[in-house]
Design a protein around this motif. Structure first.
Motif, short mmCIF file in Angstrom:
data_model
loop_
_atom_site.label_atom_id
_atom_site.label_comp_id
_atom_site.label_asym_id
_atom_site.label_seq_id
_atom_site.Cartn_x
_atom_site.Cartn_y
_atom_site.Cartn_z
N ALA A 80 8.05 6.40 -3.27
CA ALA A 80 8.54 7.61 -3.93
C ALA A 80 7.99 8.87 -3.26
O ALA A 80 8.43 9.98 -3.56
N ASP A 81 7.04 8.69 -2.34
CA ASP A 81 6.40 9.82 -1.68
C ASP A 81 6.87 9.91 -0.22
O ASP A 81 6.83 8.92 0.52
N SER A 101 4.29 9.00 2.49
CA SER A 101 4.03 7.56 2.52
C SER A 101 5.15 6.82 3.24
O SER A 101 4.91 5.89 4.01
N ARG A 102 6.39 7.26 2.99
CA ARG A 102 7.53 6.62 3.67
C ARG A 102 7.47 6.86 5.18
O ARG A 102 7.77 5.96 5.98
N ASP A 159 0.80 -1.23 0.00
CA ASP A 159 0.00 0.00 0.00
C ASP A 159 0.83 1.28 0.00
O ASP A 159 0.29 2.37 -0.20
N VAL A 160 2.14 1.16 0.25
CA VAL A 160 2.96 2.35 0.43
C VAL A 160 3.65 2.74 -0.86
O VAL A 160 4.21 1.90 -1.57
N ASN A 161 3.59 4.03 -1.17
CA ASN A 161 4.31 4.59 -2.32
C ASN A 161 5.64 5.13 -1.81
O ASN A 161 5.70 6.20 -1.19
#
Length: 426
Positions: A383-384, A387-388, A379-381
């Protein structure tokens, strides 16, 4: 006659990614070949595709579970496993896909684009990924990620510009048959039409529209009486309603009462639908007894409501051409057919307990895996930044870092979570 199926519940599961390989280069005259285990292949995704040759959801009546193939495991020689083929599920145009738990719309399959309903899992890394100058003989690889699984509801809502409504046996099917290329079953008894019929009406060069004959609606339909709400959903998209009323009295009913009863069912089903523009067609005028005042009473009643009124005889085609021209003229002033916007937002996965995780140590590499961690990382992006940070907070909340320190992790060791790696810092 085959049943008309316009609602179905199914479960779809994408394929899991293949596992990475643990392998080492073996060649003659090469004393110490390095690691060359290949990555696993990606699992197949489940993809929805519109098929205009389908008109019902009959294919989903007996088969309720669909699974895409998994990816193959990697092999030595840096050979990546073969990816699983996507599973294509074909649906009729106009199918609305909802999440079974929330009933929120995921996608409206009314256009041309395919939709990936469940993504295949990523393949696991082979041991060649883990080779470093200080870790030259990694004897471990990673498993692939599981594919997504979804429980959904398919709901067919016809893509028609015009919906014909009215009591059973008022002549809706006959009108459709004499004005379009449709050939519906017609007989002199109630509920001859057991499923919606679509017809294309060509008015003149460059002017045409799609009209649907909606099966007979009766009093109580909004609560499921008769064919009930099984078919009321098919006029949800219609830009214009043509209300057919039998003024001949041949069924022993009063046309004004019929008109109001059908309108009340529309209001109970959807107030927004009941407010849709409406034309009223008084049908079977060729059978109207000379002494009857049905036609004039209905005309007066409809005029007070501000609805355009037309006299027709579908059986003799009298007045039908004028009605179709009026429909085309009204449609030219209305916005296009509704396409439903997605409502469903997948909730972000949250961390579970650290006791649910599997932690393995291979020299200075700590491999962590577990069911909730699979869902979280999917579910985690990464690149963002936000989100990290969310990912980091979830790991800390689970107690993973405290557990790693209890097991003896050192600063500078590598933490490997599926296909994510980071250097541990206190």
């Amino acid at each position: 006659m085959a049943a008309f199926i316009d609602k179905a519940q199914i479960t779809v599961k994408a394929g899991s990614g293949g596992g990475g390989a643990v392998a080492f280069r073996r060649e003659k005259y090469v004393a110490a070949g390095g690691p060359d285990g290949g990555d696993g292949g990606r699992g197949g995704s489940v993809v929805l595709r519109v098929d205009d040759n389908l008109s019902t959801l009959m294919d989903f009546r007996y088969k309720r579970s669909y699974s895409a193939p998994s990816g193959m495991n990697g092999e030595g020689g840096h050979r990546k496993g073969k990816s699983g083929e996507d599973l294509i599920i074909r649906v009729p145009r106009g199918t609305v896909v909802r999440d079974r738990e929330t009933n929120e719309i995921i996608v409206d399959m009314s256009g041309q684009e395919d939709f990936v309903l469940a993504k295949g899992g990523r393949g696991g890394w082979g041991n060649s990924h883990f080779a470093t100058p200080t870790r030259q003989v990694p004897r471990f690889a990673k498993a692939g990620l599981p594919g997504e699984k979804r429980d959904i509801v398919l709901e067919l809502k016809l893509l028609a510009d015009v919906g014909l409504v009215g009591f059973p046996n008022v002549g809706k099917s006959t009108l459709l048959s004499v004005t379009s290329n449709a050939r519906p079953k017609i007989a002199n008894y109630h509920f001859t039409t057991l499923y919606p019929n679509l017809g294309v009406i060509y008015v003149e060069e460059g002017v045409s529209f799609v009209m649907a004959d909606i099966p007979g609606i009766i009093e109580g339909a909004a609560e499921g009486a008769g064919l009930g709400h099984d078919f009321l959903r098919h006029i949800d998209r219609c830009r214009l309603i043509v209300h057919i009323v039998d003024v001949s009295g041949s069924e022993g009913r009063d046309p004004v009462e019929d008109f109001e009863k059908i309108n009340e069912e529309l209001r109970q089903w959807s107030p927004e639908l009941a407010a849709r523009p409406m034309l009223v067609a008084a049908n079977k005028t060729d059978l109207l007894p000379p002494e009857s005042d049905n036609l004039e009473r209905l005309r007066a009643h409809v005029s007070r409501l501000g609805c355009p009124f037309y006299e027709i005889s579908a059986a003799t085609t009298g007045g039908t051409r004028e009605l179709m021209r009026a429909v085309a003229g009204k449609l030219s002033q209305l916005p296009p057919v509704t396409v439903y916007e997605p409502e469903y937002v997948k909730p972000l996965a949250e961390a579970g307990g650290v006791e649910e995780l599997k932690i393995e140590r291979f020299e200075d590499v700590w491999c962590v895996s577990g069911a909730w961690l699979e869902r979280l990382i999917a579910d985690v992006n990464f690149a963002d930044y936000e989100s990290r940070m969310y990912f980091d907070r979830q790991l800390r909340r689970s107690g993973l870092f405290d557990r790693l320190e209890e097991l003896g992790i050192e600063e500078g060791d590598t933490v490997s979570i599926y296909d994510l790696e980071f250097t541990y810092e206190r």
